[in-house]
Design a protein around this motif. Structure first.
Motif, PDB file in Angstrom:
ATOM      1  N   ILE A  57       3.505  -9.663  -2.356  1.00  0.00           N
ATOM      2  CA  ILE A  57       2.450  -8.487  -2.563  1.00  0.00           C
ATOM      3  C   ILE A  57       1.314  -9.931  -1.908  1.00  0.00           C
ATOM      4  CG2 ILE A  57       2.090  -9.212  -5.009  1.00  0.00           C
ATOM      5  CD1 ILE A  57       2.126  -5.150  -2.555  1.00  0.00           C
ATOM      6  N   GLN A  58       0.719 -10.668  -2.843  1.00  0.00           N
ATOM      7  CA  GLN A  58      -0.422 -11.775  -2.383  1.00  0.00           C
ATOM      8  C   GLN A  58      -0.663 -12.002  -0.783  1.00  0.00           C
ATOM      9  OE1 GLN A  58      -0.704 -14.965  -4.878  1.00  0.00           O
ATOM     10  NE2 GLN A  58      -2.067 -16.357  -3.349  1.00  0.00           N
ATOM     11  N   LYS A  59       0.754 -11.655  -0.046  1.00  0.00           N
ATOM     12  CA  LYS A  59       0.406 -12.130   1.418  1.00  0.00           C
ATOM     13  C   LYS A  59       0.275 -11.128   2.249  1.00  0.00           C
ATOM     14  CE  LYS A  59       3.527 -16.207   1.453  1.00  0.00           C
ATOM     15  NZ  LYS A  59       5.000 -16.467   2.248  1.00  0.00           N
ATOM     16  N   ILE A  60       0.616  -9.574   1.957  1.00  0.00           N
ATOM     17  CA  ILE A  60       0.747  -8.413   1.987  1.00  0.00           C
ATOM     18  C   ILE A  60      -0.911  -7.979   2.008  1.00  0.00           C
ATOM     19  CG2 ILE A  60       0.557  -5.939   1.628  1.00  0.00           C
ATOM     20  CD1 ILE A  60       3.704  -6.404   1.323  1.00  0.00           C
ATOM     21  N   LYS A  66      -3.238  -2.482   2.823  1.00  0.00           N
ATOM     22  CA  LYS A  66      -3.243  -2.040   1.071  1.00  0.00           C
ATOM     23  C   LYS A  66      -2.287  -1.482   1.016  1.00  0.00           C
ATOM     24  CE  LYS A  66      -7.881  -0.386   1.244  1.00  0.00           C
ATOM     25  NZ  LYS A  66      -9.536  -0.829   0.210  1.00  0.00           N
ATOM     26  N   VAL A  67      -2.059  -1.156  -0.792  1.00  0.00           N
ATOM     27  CA  VAL A  67      -1.083  -1.253  -1.332  1.00  0.00           C
ATOM     28  C   VAL A  67      -0.812   0.036  -1.884  1.00  0.00           C
ATOM     29  CG1 VAL A  67       0.615  -2.288  -3.386  1.00  0.00           C
ATOM     30  CG2 VAL A  67      -0.850  -3.686  -1.673  1.00  0.00           C
ATOM     31  N   MET A  89      -7.557  -0.201  -4.217  1.00  0.00           N
ATOM     32  CA  MET A  89      -6.122   0.034  -3.561  1.00  0.00           C
ATOM     33  C   MET A  89      -6.113   1.925  -3.965  1.00  0.00           C
ATOM     34  SD  MET A  89      -5.276  -2.383  -2.558  1.00  0.00           S
ATOM     35  CE  MET A  89      -4.689  -3.810  -2.050  1.00  0.00           C
ATOM     36  N   PRO A  90      -4.672   2.527  -3.169  1.00  0.00           N
ATOM     37  CA  PRO A  90      -5.142   3.743  -2.771  1.00  0.00           C
ATOM     38  C   PRO A  90      -3.473   4.092  -4.055  1.00  0.00           C
ATOM     39  CG  PRO A  90      -4.228   2.575  -1.094  1.00  0.00           C
ATOM     40  CD  PRO A  90      -5.494   2.004  -1.935  1.00  0.00           C
ATOM     41  N   TYR A  91      -4.091   4.982  -5.201  1.00  0.00           N
ATOM     42  CA  TYR A  91      -3.105   5.245  -5.861  1.00  0.00           C
ATOM     43  C   TYR A  91      -2.441   6.729  -5.618  1.00  0.00           C
ATOM     44  CZ  TYR A  91      -7.571   6.895  -8.908  1.00  0.00           C
ATOM     45  OH  TYR A  91      -8.547   7.232  -8.858  1.00  0.00           O
ATOM     46  N   ILE A  92      -1.291   7.486  -6.304  1.00  0.00           N
ATOM     47  CA  ILE A  92      -0.678   8.160  -6.502  1.00  0.00           C
ATOM     48  C   ILE A  92      -0.492   8.750  -8.104  1.00  0.00           C
ATOM     49  CG2 ILE A  92       1.244   9.986  -5.880  1.00  0.00           C
ATOM     50  CD1 ILE A  92      -0.875  10.060  -3.992  1.00  0.00           C
ATOM     51  N   THR A  93      -1.510   9.481  -8.765  1.00  0.00           N
ATOM     52  CA  THR A  93      -0.624   9.701  -9.968  1.00  0.00           C
ATOM     53  C   THR A  93      -0.379  12.012 -10.462  1.00  0.00           C
ATOM     54  OG1 THR A  93      -3.053  10.074 -10.900  1.00  0.00           O
ATOM     55  CG2 THR A  93      -2.789   7.764 -11.472  1.00  0.00           C
ATOM     56  N   GLU A  94      -0.704  12.015  -9.263  1.00  0.00           N
ATOM     57  CA  GLU A  94      -0.096  13.797  -9.684  1.00  0.00           C
ATOM     58  C   GLU A  94       1.007  13.344  -8.969  1.00  0.00           C
ATOM     59  OE1 GLU A  94      -1.592  15.645 -11.954  1.00  0.00           O
ATOM     60  OE2 GLU A  94      -3.094  13.986 -12.462  1.00  0.00           O
ATOM     61  N   ARG A  95       1.610  14.690  -8.945  1.00  0.00           N
ATOM     62  CA  ARG A  95       2.979  15.690  -7.876  1.00  0.00           C
ATOM     63  C   ARG A  95       2.347  14.687  -6.486  1.00  0.00           C
ATOM     64  NH1 ARG A  95       4.822  18.447  -4.667  1.00  0.00           N
ATOM     65  NH2 ARG A  95       3.190  19.702  -4.421  1.00  0.00           N
ATOM     66  N   TRP A  96       3.755  13.992  -6.454  1.00  0.00           N
ATOM     67  CA  TRP A  96       4.046  13.158  -4.447  1.00  0.00           C
ATOM     68  C   TRP A  96       3.804  14.324  -3.471  1.00  0.00           C
ATOM     69  CZ3 TRP A  96       3.813   8.610  -2.992  1.00  0.00           C
ATOM     70  CH2 TRP A  96       3.652   8.389  -1.336  1.00  0.00           C
ATOM     71  N   PRO A  97       2.940  14.278  -3.027  1.00  0.00           N
ATOM     72  CA  PRO A  97       2.804  15.352  -2.275  1.00  0.00           C
ATOM     73  C   PRO A  97       3.949  14.226  -0.786  1.00  0.00           C
ATOM     74  CG  PRO A  97       0.307  14.176  -1.906  1.00  0.00           C
ATOM     75  CD  PRO A  97       1.904  13.591  -2.945  1.00  0.00           C
ATOM     76  N   GLY A  98       5.065  15.912  -0.760  1.00  0.00           N
ATOM     77  CA  GLY A  98       6.119  16.178   0.207  1.00  0.00           C
ATOM     78  C   GLY A  98       5.724  14.995   1.730  1.00  0.00           C
ATOM     79  N   ALA A 152      -8.513   9.146  -0.420  1.00  0.00           N
ATOM     80  CA  ALA A 152      -9.382   9.608   0.380  1.00  0.00           C
ATOM     81  C   ALA A 152      -9.885   8.538   1.430  1.00  0.00           C
ATOM     82  CB  ALA A 152     -10.229   9.917   0.090  1.00  0.00           C
ATOM     83  N   ASP A 153      -9.891   6.786   0.881  1.00  0.00           N
ATOM     84  CA  ASP A 153     -10.036   6.124   1.630  1.00  0.00           C
ATOM     85  C   ASP A 153      -9.109   5.379   2.758  1.00  0.00           C
ATOM     86  OD1 ASP A 153     -12.571   6.560   1.536  1.00  0.00           O
ATOM     87  OD2 ASP A 153     -12.479   5.017  -0.566  1.00  0.00           O
ATOM     88  N   MET A 154      -7.567   5.823   2.843  1.00  0.00           N
ATOM     89  CA  MET A 154      -6.814   5.501   3.480  1.00  0.00           C
ATOM     90  C   MET A 154      -6.391   5.966   4.379  1.00  0.00           C
ATOM     91  SD  MET A 154      -2.636   4.809   1.667  1.00  0.00           S
ATOM     92  CE  MET A 154      -1.729   6.430   1.918  1.00  0.00           C
ATOM     93  N   THR A 155      -7.028   5.244   5.688  1.00  0.00           N
ATOM     94  CA  THR A 155      -7.460   5.326   6.943  1.00  0.00           C
ATOM     95  C   THR A 155      -5.565   5.753   7.548  1.00  0.00           C
ATOM     96  OG1 THR A 155      -8.630   3.501   7.319  1.00  0.00           O
ATOM     97  CG2 THR A 155      -9.628   5.634   7.411  1.00  0.00           C
ATOM     98  N   ARG A 156      -4.394   4.229   7.139  1.00  0.00           N
ATOM     99  CA  ARG A 156      -3.701   4.192   8.029  1.00  0.00           C
ATOM    100  C   ARG A 156      -2.712   3.901   6.848  1.00  0.00           C
ATOM    101  NH1 ARG A 156      -3.905  -1.818   9.669  1.00  0.00           N
ATOM    102  NH2 ARG A 156      -4.490  -2.923   8.334  1.00  0.00           N
ATOM    103  N   LEU A 157      -1.170   3.975   7.171  1.00  0.00           N
ATOM    104  CA  LEU A 157      -0.336   3.958   6.063  1.00  0.00           C
ATOM    105  C   LEU A 157      -0.623   2.515   5.408  1.00  0.00           C
ATOM    106  CD1 LEU A 157       2.394   4.814   8.604  1.00  0.00           C
ATOM    107  CD2 LEU A 157       1.696   6.286   6.725  1.00  0.00           C
ATOM    108  N   PRO A 158      -0.048   2.763   4.310  1.00  0.00           N
ATOM    109  CA  PRO A 158       0.268   1.162   3.312  1.00  0.00           C
ATOM    110  C   PRO A 158       1.146  -0.211   3.958  1.00  0.00           C
ATOM    111  CG  PRO A 158       1.197   2.607   2.025  1.00  0.00           C
ATOM    112  CD  PRO A 158       0.466   3.540   3.367  1.00  0.00           C
ATOM    113  N   GLY A 159       0.247  -1.003   3.757  1.00  0.00           N
ATOM    114  CA  GLY A 159       1.208  -2.081   3.968  1.00  0.00           C
ATOM    115  C   GLY A 159       2.164  -2.665   2.505  1.00  0.00           C
ATOM    116  N   ALA A 160       2.942  -1.663   2.087  1.00  0.00           N
ATOM    117  CA  ALA A 160       3.318  -1.310   0.599  1.00  0.00           C
ATOM    118  C   ALA A 160       3.524  -0.251  -0.746  1.00  0.00           C
ATOM    119  CB  ALA A 160       3.488  -3.014  -0.198  1.00  0.00           C
ATOM    120  N   LEU A 161       4.154  -0.220  -1.303  1.00  0.00           N
ATOM    121  CA  LEU A 161       4.188   1.271  -2.366  1.00  0.00           C
ATOM    122  C   LEU A 161       4.452  -0.507  -3.418  1.00  0.00           C
ATOM    123  CD1 LEU A 161       3.995   2.869  -0.196  1.00  0.00           C
ATOM    124  CD2 LEU A 161       6.062   4.077  -1.528  1.00  0.00           C
ATOM    125  N   PHE A 162       3.426   0.028  -4.481  1.00  0.00           N
ATOM    126  CA  PHE A 162       4.094  -0.055  -5.776  1.00  0.00           C
ATOM    127  C   PHE A 162       4.305   0.740  -6.680  1.00  0.00           C
ATOM    128  CE2 PHE A 162       3.038  -1.798 -10.321  1.00  0.00           C
ATOM    129  CZ  PHE A 162       4.052  -2.582 -10.583  1.00  0.00           C
TER     130      PHE A 162
END
Length: 259
Positions: A57-60, A66-67, A89-98, A152-162
């Motif tokens: 993840i350090q390399k990413i 973004k992670v 980094m962006p985060y999702i803490t509410e229901r995952w939007p399908g 809101a600031d994530m303009t493209r797909l993330p490089g990884a998910l944690f």
């Protein structure tokens, strides 16, 4: 130092798994023993897996991608929000939007709608609406902000998910798999570690356990960001030196011509 972190994990209850009858057989390599009907996770293996995941993840993070932090369970929400915010980094803490990842274009449209509402308030057009229309827009803005404000600031797909708890966040895991996005996760004894690219065996239910594991993972991201910043500064300095050398060379040529 390594043994010190194992002690910290022990104190935080990272080693406590689920009831033995709820286990996933694929977690067998990470289980140390059974005690009072509960599986105990081998913390030395947790440490090794965390380090392996951390280096990746350090390399990413150093590459500038973004992670995306994902955890919607109550005991993890505040921890994820704090750590994600700390390293921007962006985060999702509410229901995952399908379709959050697989239909990212639609998600971006929803974010744009939210930004348009903000623009209306800034340019004064919001005030020209009726009271009822303003109320509807405010409700829509609040709903969108709750669901998507943190990305809101994530303009493209993330490089990884944690992810914290891949059983609960199985939709996020599936979407990332479909798109080939690397997945990092805290995986408890009731989950299948083979579903993610980097599984970190640990208790994903206790707040203290989640806190210490997410915090340590975030440290690796912070180190990656520091590397990126240092490289940028190095490149900037080299560019300035090159420009200075070029300017100095031009001055010498002018002096020779005048002479």
């Amino acid at each position: 130092m390594a043994d010190q972190f194992v002690k910290e994990m022990l104190d935080a209850g990272v080693h406590f798994g689920h009831l033995t009858r709820k286990w996933n057989p694929n977690m067998a390599p990470y289980i140390f023993m059974e005690r009072n009907g509960i599986h105990i996770i081998d913390l030395y293996k947790t440490q090794a897996k965390l380090q392996h995941a951390g280096e990746a993840i350090q390399k990413i993070a150093a590459s500038g991608r973004k992670v995306l932090y994902v955890a919607t369970k109550k005991q993890a929400k505040d921890i994820i929000e704090k750590n994600g915010s700390d390293v921007n980094m962006p985060y999702i803490t509410e229901r995952w939007p399908g379709g959050m990842l697989t239909n990212f274009v639609t998600i971006r449209k929803a974010i744009k709608k939210m930004q348009n509402i903000d623009r209306m308030k800034e340019d004064g057009s919001y005030e020209t609406l009726s009271k009822r229309e303003r109320l509807q827009i405010d409700r829509q803005r609040a709903k969108l902000d709750k669901q998507l404000g943190s990305i809101a600031d994530m303009t493209r797909l993330p490089g990884a998910l944690f992810i914290v708890d891949i059983t609960k966040e199985h939709i996020a895991v599936k979407e990332a798999q479909k798109l080939g996005i690397p997945t990092f996760a805290i995986v408890d004894t009731n989950s299948d570690p083979t579903e993610v690219d980097f599984a970190i065996p640990a208790n994903d239910d206790a707040t203290k356990s989640i806190d210490i594991m997410v915090g340590k993972f975030t440290e690796y991201i912070r180190e990656g960001l520091a590397e990126r910043s240092a490289e940028k500064n190095k490149a900037k300095d080299a560019k300035l030196q090159k420009a200075a050398a070029k300017a100095e060379g031009s001055e010498e040529e002018t002096s020779e011509e005048e002479a």
